[in-house]
Every structure is written in structure tokens, then in C-alpha cells.
Motif scaffolding. Sequence first.
Motif, short mmCIF file in Angstrom:
data_model
loop_
_atom_site.label_atom_id
_atom_site.label_comp_id
_atom_site.label_asym_id
_atom_site.label_seq_id
_atom_site.Cartn_x
_atom_site.Cartn_y
_atom_site.Cartn_z
N UNK A 115 -0.91 -1.17 16.19
CA UNK A 115 -0.24 -0.98 17.48
C UNK A 115 -1.16 -1.29 18.65
N UNK A 116 -2.44 -1.02 18.49
CA UNK A 116 -3.40 -1.32 19.57
C UNK A 116 -3.48 -2.82 19.82
N UNK A 117 -3.52 -3.60 18.75
CA UNK A 117 -3.55 -5.05 18.91
C UNK A 117 -2.25 -5.55 19.54
N UNK A 118 -1.12 -5.05 19.06
CA UNK A 118 0.17 -5.46 19.61
C UNK A 118 0.26 -5.14 21.09
N UNK A 119 -0.24 -3.97 21.46
CA UNK A 119 -0.24 -3.56 22.87
C UNK A 119 -0.92 -4.61 23.73
N UNK A 120 -2.03 -5.14 23.24
CA UNK A 120 -2.74 -6.18 24.00
C UNK A 120 -1.97 -7.50 23.99
N UNK A 121 -1.48 -7.89 22.82
CA UNK A 121 -0.80 -9.19 22.71
C UNK A 121 0.44 -9.30 23.59
N UNK A 122 1.09 -8.18 23.86
CA UNK A 122 2.30 -8.23 24.70
C UNK A 122 1.98 -8.00 26.18
N UNK A 123 0.71 -7.80 26.49
CA UNK A 123 0.33 -7.55 27.88
C UNK A 123 0.16 -8.85 28.65
N UNK A 124 0.12 -8.74 29.97
CA UNK A 124 -0.11 -9.91 30.82
C UNK A 124 -1.49 -10.52 30.55
N UNK A 125 -2.45 -9.67 30.17
CA UNK A 125 -3.81 -10.15 29.94
C UNK A 125 -3.91 -11.12 28.77
N UNK A 126 -2.91 -11.12 27.88
CA UNK A 126 -2.96 -11.96 26.68
C UNK A 126 -2.21 -13.27 26.86
N UNK A 127 -1.99 -13.68 28.09
CA UNK A 127 -1.17 -14.87 28.36
C UNK A 127 -1.77 -16.16 27.80
N UNK A 128 -3.08 -16.18 27.51
CA UNK A 128 -3.74 -17.40 27.04
C UNK A 128 -3.97 -17.38 25.53
N UNK A 129 -3.35 -16.44 24.84
CA UNK A 129 -3.45 -16.35 23.38
C UNK A 129 -2.08 -16.63 22.79
N UNK A 130 -1.97 -17.67 21.99
CA UNK A 130 -0.69 -17.95 21.34
C UNK A 130 -0.90 -18.76 20.07
N UNK A 131 0.00 -18.61 19.13
CA UNK A 131 -0.07 -19.32 17.85
C UNK A 131 -1.04 -18.72 16.86
N UNK A 132 -1.53 -17.51 17.13
CA UNK A 132 -2.56 -16.91 16.29
C UNK A 132 -1.98 -15.85 15.35
N UNK A 133 -2.53 -15.75 14.16
CA UNK A 133 -2.25 -14.65 13.24
C UNK A 133 -3.57 -13.91 13.06
N UNK A 134 -3.67 -12.78 13.72
CA UNK A 134 -4.96 -12.10 13.89
C UNK A 134 -5.16 -11.01 12.84
N UNK A 135 -6.25 -11.13 12.09
CA UNK A 135 -6.56 -10.16 11.05
C UNK A 135 -6.97 -8.83 11.65
N UNK A 136 -6.39 -7.76 11.12
CA UNK A 136 -6.77 -6.38 11.50
C UNK A 136 -6.96 -5.64 10.19
N UNK A 137 -8.19 -5.69 9.65
CA UNK A 137 -8.39 -5.11 8.31
C UNK A 137 -9.71 -4.36 8.14
N UNK A 138 -10.40 -4.09 9.24
CA UNK A 138 -11.64 -3.34 9.12
C UNK A 138 -12.81 -4.15 8.57
N UNK A 139 -12.66 -5.47 8.53
CA UNK A 139 -13.77 -6.29 8.06
C UNK A 139 -13.79 -6.54 6.58
N UNK A 140 -12.64 -6.88 6.02
CA UNK A 140 -12.60 -7.22 4.60
C UNK A 140 -12.48 -8.71 4.37
N UNK A 141 -11.71 -9.35 5.22
CA UNK A 141 -11.49 -10.80 5.13
C UNK A 141 -11.85 -11.41 6.46
N UNK A 142 -12.71 -12.43 6.45
CA UNK A 142 -13.17 -13.03 7.69
C UNK A 142 -12.57 -14.41 7.86
N UNK A 143 -12.06 -14.67 9.04
CA UNK A 143 -11.29 -15.87 9.31
C UNK A 143 -12.08 -16.84 10.21
#
Length: 268
Positions: A240-268
Motif C-alpha cells: 500500500x505504501x508503494x501504491x500510495x506513491x504511484x498514484x500521487x502527483x509526485x509519480x507523474x514521471x514513472x510509468x510502464x514499470x512493474x516494481x518489486x516489493x519483496x524485502x530484497x529477495x529478487x533483484x531486477x
Amino acid sequence: MSPQMSDSSSKGVAIITGAAEGIGRGIALRLVSDGFDVAINDIAPKQAALDQLVSEITSKTSRRAIAVPGDVSKDGDVKGIVDKVVRELGGLDVMIANAGIAVNKPIAETTVDEWDRLFAVNVRGTFLCYKLAANAMIRQGRGGRIVGACSIAGKKGIAEAACYSSTKFAVRGLTQSAAQEYGKFGITVNAYAPGHIETQFLGRFDGYQANKKGLKPGEWTETLKSTVAVGKNGTPTEIASLVSYLVSKDAHFITGQSIIVDGGGLFD
């Protein structure tokens, strides 16, 4: 985004699918906290959980919340959800296409019906949410945010979850294509790719592993903690914390990304 809602204190209107439990529920509560009015969706058998969440939101906050049950794999249901939200809440600014299902089986044991059902919900459902939300946002002319549910299983295939992994790889491709088509309208399209998040959903994976390996309930989930850098499993709050940012005005320059949120298990 500059929503022109009847309630000037609102940041806009968000739909969250699959919101009766787990990550979807966590996202709904976070977006309410951020100042969004919300429409929460899940299948009809989960109506009671949706009603409880609506009651929780409206009794504790000044935000508007409505339940919009429906099956995201059905074109008519998703259209009905979007139309109702626009009509009753005054518009649509955020679509969170979170609904999804899984099956744990080797490829050899996975049936065609199981394959088709997962693709219907996880892929067709995400496609319909993206398409119909974007249509509404374009008509409004004020941009928007669309966010889908990928997974670490959409970054690296997982044994005995081939069907689920395949659907999440498809969500990545859909997200990238949609971002390119909708960017000119001021709409960003991204996805979150959770790792091990302690929810009822992960519990179903745990049940499969426990039965297969002779473990007690919860033992397999506990072993996952040692596979990531931070040494713990996640909760819906992290997503939810990541989603909160992605839907904010501040995230206007981020698009087309699938962002890993896993505590550092898989690195992209």
C-alpha cells in the motif's frame, strides 16, 4: 491530476478490485488515509466483507466509500462498476486492478479449466480494468493513475505455479503497452510485484507446501524470511505504501514499470 469533485477536500476517486481481504483491503485503507474516496470491489460471495470495510471507512473518516461487487473477468461487470463509480462518486482518478487468483500445481497436473480461469481473472480482468478505467479517465480529460497487480512470479517463473507465473508475466506486458498508449492523456500505468506478503493468499501457498512436505501450518511461510535481505515477510502495508506513491502527483514521471516489493529477495 486535478480532480474537480463535489467534495473539494478529496484527492479524487479510486477503485480497488479484490479489496475484501489482503493487499486490496490494505490499499483501500491507505488510499482513504491519503484522502481518496474509494469504491471497493470483490466477487458477490464476499459482499459481507465489502460492507464491513465500507462501514469501517465511513464510521472512522470523512471519506466516501461504496461497495461495487462484481467479477472482473466479465466485461459487463467491470463496465457496470466503472459507470456506477463515475455516477455516484463523480468521476474516476485511480484504478487499482488488484484482483487475482492462483493455483499450485505442477504443469502436468494443471487442467485446461484451471489455466483458463486464472487467465480470465488475472489477465482478462486486469485488461478490462485498464481499458475501461482509461476510457473514463480520457472522457474526463484530467489524467489519472492505473496500477495493476504483478508479482515476483511475473519476474521469474516459479515451479509448481506455472499458470500463475504466466498470468503475471502477461500483466507486465500489458502494463508496458498500456503505459505507451495512455501516456499522452496524462495517465500513468504501473504495477506492483509483491514477494512474500503475509495474507490469506500466501496462506493458500503455505497450505499446498505444508501438505506436500509434511509441514505444520505456517512453517513454510516462516522459512521464507531467510530468503530475503531484510529477514522478514511483508504485510499489505508495504504494498500500500508503494501504491500510495504511484498514484500521487509526485509519480507523474514513472510509468510502464512493474516494481518489486519483496524485502530484497529478487533483484531486477
